[in-house]
Design a protein around this motif. Structure first.
Motif, PDB file in Angstrom:
ATOM      1  N   ALA A 121       0.841  -1.215   0.000  1.00 20.66           N
ATOM      2  CA  ALA A 121       0.000   0.000   0.000  1.00 20.66           C
ATOM      3  C   ALA A 121       0.868   1.254   0.000  1.00 20.66           C
ATOM      4  N   MET A 122       1.936   1.228   0.775  1.00 18.46           N
ATOM      5  CA  MET A 122       2.816   2.414   0.847  1.00 18.46           C
ATOM      6  C   MET A 122       3.595   2.601  -0.455  1.00 18.46           C
ATOM      7  N   ASP A 123       4.023   1.498  -1.058  1.00 16.40           N
ATOM      8  CA  ASP A 123       4.773   1.607  -2.323  1.00 16.40           C
ATOM      9  C   ASP A 123       3.910   2.244  -3.401  1.00 16.40           C
ATOM     10  N   TRP A 124       2.647   1.841  -3.434  1.00 11.23           N
ATOM     11  CA  TRP A 124       1.737   2.436  -4.421  1.00 11.23           C
ATOM     12  C   TRP A 124       1.594   3.944  -4.158  1.00 11.23           C
ATOM     13  N   PHE A 125       1.421   4.281  -2.887  1.00  9.20           N
ATOM     14  CA  PHE A 125       1.271   5.696  -2.553  1.00  9.20           C
ATOM     15  C   PHE A 125       2.519   6.481  -2.970  1.00  9.20           C
ATOM     16  N   LEU A 126       3.681   5.924  -2.644  1.00 10.65           N
ATOM     17  CA  LEU A 126       4.930   6.650  -2.943  1.00 10.65           C
ATOM     18  C   LEU A 126       5.137   6.810  -4.447  1.00 10.65           C
ATOM     19  N   GLU A 127       4.743   5.765  -5.192  1.00  7.21           N
ATOM     20  CA  GLU A 127       4.895   5.814  -6.638  1.00  7.21           C
ATOM     21  C   GLU A 127       3.984   6.866  -7.256  1.00  7.21           C
ATOM     22  N   HIS A 128       2.838   7.075  -6.628  1.00  8.85           N
ATOM     23  CA  HIS A 128       1.859   8.019  -7.164  1.00  8.85           C
ATOM     24  C   HIS A 128       1.717   9.245  -6.275  1.00  8.85           C
ATOM     25  N   ALA A 129       2.754   9.520  -5.505  1.00  5.43           N
ATOM     26  CA  ALA A 129       2.696  10.650  -4.576  1.00  5.43           C
ATOM     27  C   ALA A 129       2.480  11.955  -5.332  1.00  5.43           C
ATOM     28  N   PRO A 130       1.808  12.905  -4.704  1.00  5.80           N
ATOM     29  CA  PRO A 130       1.625  14.205  -5.346  1.00  5.80           C
ATOM     30  C   PRO A 130       2.972  14.811  -5.723  1.00  5.80           C
ATOM     31  N   LYS A 131       2.951  15.603  -6.784  1.00  3.96           N
ATOM     32  CA  LYS A 131       4.196  16.149  -7.312  1.00  3.96           C
ATOM     33  C   LYS A 131       5.011  16.896  -6.257  1.00  3.96           C
ATOM     34  N   GLU A 132       4.293  17.575  -5.347  1.00  2.00           N
ATOM     35  CA  GLU A 132       5.035  18.384  -4.378  1.00  2.00           C
ATOM     36  C   GLU A 132       5.892  17.522  -3.452  1.00  2.00           C
ATOM     37  N   LEU A 133       5.582  16.208  -3.394  1.00  2.00           N
ATOM     38  CA  LEU A 133       6.385  15.324  -2.551  1.00  2.00           C
ATOM     39  C   LEU A 133       7.537  14.692  -3.328  1.00  2.00           C
ATOM     40  N   ARG A 134       7.505  14.852  -4.654  1.00  2.00           N
ATOM     41  CA  ARG A 134       8.556  14.235  -5.479  1.00  2.00           C
ATOM     42  C   ARG A 134       9.878  14.958  -5.279  1.00  2.00           C
ATOM     43  N   PRO A 135      10.962  14.220  -5.238  1.00  4.66           N
ATOM     44  CA  PRO A 135      12.254  14.890  -5.073  1.00  4.66           C
ATOM     45  C   PRO A 135      13.023  15.026  -6.397  1.00  4.66           C
ATOM     46  N   LEU A 136      13.970  15.944  -6.400  1.00  2.00           N
ATOM     47  CA  LEU A 136      14.939  16.044  -7.500  1.00  2.00           C
ATOM     48  C   LEU A 136      16.247  15.494  -6.937  1.00  2.00           C
ATOM     49  N   SER A 137      16.760  14.420  -7.574  1.00  2.00           N
ATOM     50  CA  SER A 137      18.015  13.838  -7.072  1.00  2.00           C
ATOM     51  C   SER A 137      19.196  14.533  -7.730  1.00  2.00           C
ATOM     52  N   VAL A 138      20.086  15.051  -6.912  1.00  2.00           N
ATOM     53  CA  VAL A 138      21.274  15.741  -7.443  1.00  2.00           C
ATOM     54  C   VAL A 138      22.515  15.303  -6.680  1.00  2.00           C
ATOM     55  N   TYR A 139      23.648  15.424  -7.377  1.00  3.45           N
ATOM     56  CA  TYR A 139      24.920  15.119  -6.716  1.00  3.45           C
ATOM     57  C   TYR A 139      25.571  16.446  -6.354  1.00  3.45           C
ATOM     58  N   ALA A 140      25.699  16.692  -5.087  1.00  5.82           N
ATOM     59  CA  ALA A 140      26.290  17.960  -4.633  1.00  5.82           C
ATOM     60  C   ALA A 140      27.015  17.715  -3.320  1.00  5.82           C
ATOM     61  N   GLU A 141      28.041  18.484  -3.098  1.00  5.38           N
ATOM     62  CA  GLU A 141      28.842  18.364  -1.864  1.00  5.38           C
ATOM     63  C   GLU A 141      29.242  16.903  -1.617  1.00  5.38           C
ATOM     64  N   ARG A 142      29.651  16.247  -2.698  1.00  7.70           N
ATOM     65  CA  ARG A 142      30.176  14.876  -2.668  1.00  7.70           C
ATOM     66  C   ARG A 142      29.177  13.829  -2.194  1.00  7.70           C
ATOM     67  N   GLU A 143      27.927  14.098  -2.358  1.00  3.80           N
ATOM     68  CA  GLU A 143      26.931  13.065  -2.017  1.00  3.80           C
ATOM     69  C   GLU A 143      25.661  13.295  -2.834  1.00  3.80           C
ATOM     70  N   TRP A 144      24.888  12.202  -2.956  1.00  5.93           N
ATOM     71  CA  TRP A 144      23.594  12.317  -3.624  1.00  5.93           C
ATOM     72  C   TRP A 144      22.583  12.839  -2.618  1.00  5.93           C
ATOM     73  N   MET A 145      21.799  13.790  -3.034  1.00  2.68           N
ATOM     74  CA  MET A 145      20.749  14.269  -2.134  1.00  2.68           C
ATOM     75  C   MET A 145      19.440  14.465  -2.890  1.00  2.68           C
TER      76      MET A 145
END
Lengths: 242, 243
Positions: A118-142
């Motif tokens: 149930a949680m995986d489905w929610f996370l997969e279809h989470a509202p856009k505002e909860l979606r993250p942008l993955s970036v590599y900065a300061e020597r780590e992925w965030m």
């Protein structure tokens, strides 16, 4: 991102067991979760202050006072976005659960894999505002939640991602970032700028004025078109919410 | 918007297609509805809504019918079937027989995702060209320097006179009910002796000279929804072949 999750069940033991499974599920997925437990529908509803306060609600059906279905009905009058997951021993309320736009219906005894699914489905279809942008900065992925980005500015070979609390500098081009974000909320208003329209307070001269007071320039020569685009976005956004 | 309808009975499928077409016409959402079943071949890629009858279905609906602008609606009669259908994560589930108001509510919920299929009208407002989806345009009133458009979210003023706006709107969906007012027939909820009430709760007066004709048109618009989806018991007898 931090997920706000509510569990509403009149039986203390059931509440605790469900909360533990949710906690384990979130921990395994590296999600910060804030759980709040409620013993009745009335208690839950009286704690709700604004729409979107809880992202997910696990809700029992048979409870003294308001039933889970009636609680969900009343919740929907103030909050359309919360994902309601029924967690109950009864199999009699499947049809009614759709009337309140539930996200899932778990039948007790509930196993860890039921909660995970149930949680995986929610996370997969989470509202856009909860979606993250993955970036590599300061020597780590965030992961930077899209909702926290005010605008992105290109300076030299680096992109400066301005959030409400800090600036993150990454070595990526603006086209690449725009395509990773892939959201209509972000407008390429200038060769070197990408602005989150949710933070635009208005247009002043040839700049967007943001809610934190900063200004983002608009491409010269396309001011009228971009202004119309912004107004239409506002209309579309608000209209879709009605 | 393209809707594929797969119901267990041919008559049910045909009725549901008619109801969706009516909704599409009345809301000015470009779309079509057609009966479909897996035996007819693969589901076309451009289908945006799939209606699938869980009762008596020999196979499950196509997996993962989701994504932006795509909606799976299931139909069932039993609670257990409804619970099992959560595995398919539909956008909604209709209790059979499907009620027209439930269908309208479900399609109304999806409309925000079909922006490009919404017929729109461009109006000039304060130097800006605004795109107004006709679905969201509830009523228009004439004002001193042009017209005031009441949409489902906000009021928009334009210098364009009501007469000109009326000429640009589809006649079957909008009606001039008084010299100074124009209404969207889809949003009419009640008709009284001298006014109509819209979905927003606004009461719009009807002109004396046109009253009989306007009120009749509004009542016709409300009646259109009746009997489009007949109750299941009327569906007895031999099922006709799909359209």
């Amino acid at each position: 991102m931090e997920l706000a999750i509510a569990v509403c069940d009149d039986l203390r033991e059931e509440r605790g067991s469900l909360a533990k499974m949710i906690h384990d599920c979130c921990r395994q997925r590296g999600i910060d979760a804030r759980l709040r437990l409620f013993a009745s529908g009335e208690e839950l509803l009286s704690a709700i202050r604004r729409p979107g306060q809880f992202h997910v609600l696990f809700l029992d059906v048979y409870m003294p006072g308001l039933s889970g279905v009636e609680t969900a009905r009343r919740l929907r009058r103030v909050d359309r976005s919360c994902a309601v997951i029924f967690a109950t021993t009864s199999t009699d309320h499947g049809l009614e659960s759709f009337e309140v736009e539930a996200s899932d219906y778990l039948v007790k005894p509930i196993q860890q894999e039921d909660v995970d699914r149930a949680m995986d489905w929610f996370l997969e279809h989470a509202p856009k505002e909860l979606r993250p942008l993955s970036v590599y900065a300061e020597r780590e992925w965030m992961d930077i939640p899209l909702a926290s980005i005010l605008y992105i500015e290109i300076l030299g070979h680096h992109a400066h991602i301005h959030t409400g609390t800090r600036d993150v500098v990454v070595r990526r081009g603006i086209d690449d970032l725009a395509s990773a974000i892939d959201s209509e909320d972000f407008l390429r208003c200038h060769r070197s700028y990408l602005v989150n329209l949710n933070y635009v307070r208005g247009i002043e001269g040839s700049d967007f004025r943001l809610t934190d007071g900063s200004r983002v320039p608009i491409r010269t020569g396309e001011l009228a078109a971009l202004r119309s685009q912004f107004v239409n976005w506002t209309y579309r956004k608000t209209w879709a919410r009605v | 918007m393209r809707a594929a309808v797969c119901m267990s009975g041919g008559r049910e499928s045909a009725a549901l297609c008619r109801a969706i077409r009516l909704w599409s016409d009345m809301t000015c959402v470009r779309g079509e509805a057609f009966p479909w079943s897996p035996e007819r071949g693969p589901l076309p890629d451009d289908v945006s809504v799939l209606f699938w009858d869980m009762d008596g279905a020999s196979a499950p609906p196509p997996e993962r019918f989701d994504g932006p602008g795509r909606f799976l609606f299931l139909c069932a009669s039993a609670s257990q079937t409804a619970i099992e259908s959560y595995a398919l994560h539909p956008a909604g589930l209709f209790k059979k027989p499907i009620r027209m108001d439930a269908l309208r509510q479900a399609l109304d919920r999806c409309v925000g995702a079909w922006w490009n299929d919404l017929e729109q009208m461009e109006v000039l407002c304060g130097g800006l060209r605004r795109q107004i989806p006709l679905y969201g345009l509830l009523w228009v009133e004439s004002c001193q320097h042009g017209s005031l458009l009441h949409t489902s979210w906000e009021r928009i003023q334009t210098r364009e006179p009501l007469r000109d706006l009326a000429a640009r709107l589809p006649a079957g969906a909008f009606l001039r009910c008084q010299r100074s007012f124009l209404i969207n027939l889809y949003h009419v909820r009640e008709v009284s002796q001298d006014s109509v009430v819209l979905s927003s709760g606004d009461r719009i007066p009807v002109g004396r000279r046109v009253r009989a004709g306007v009120l009749e048109s509004c009542r016709d618009a409300l009646r259109l929804w009746d009997d489009v989806l007949p109750p299941a018991e009327r569906d007895g007898g031999v099922e006709p072949a799909l359209e």
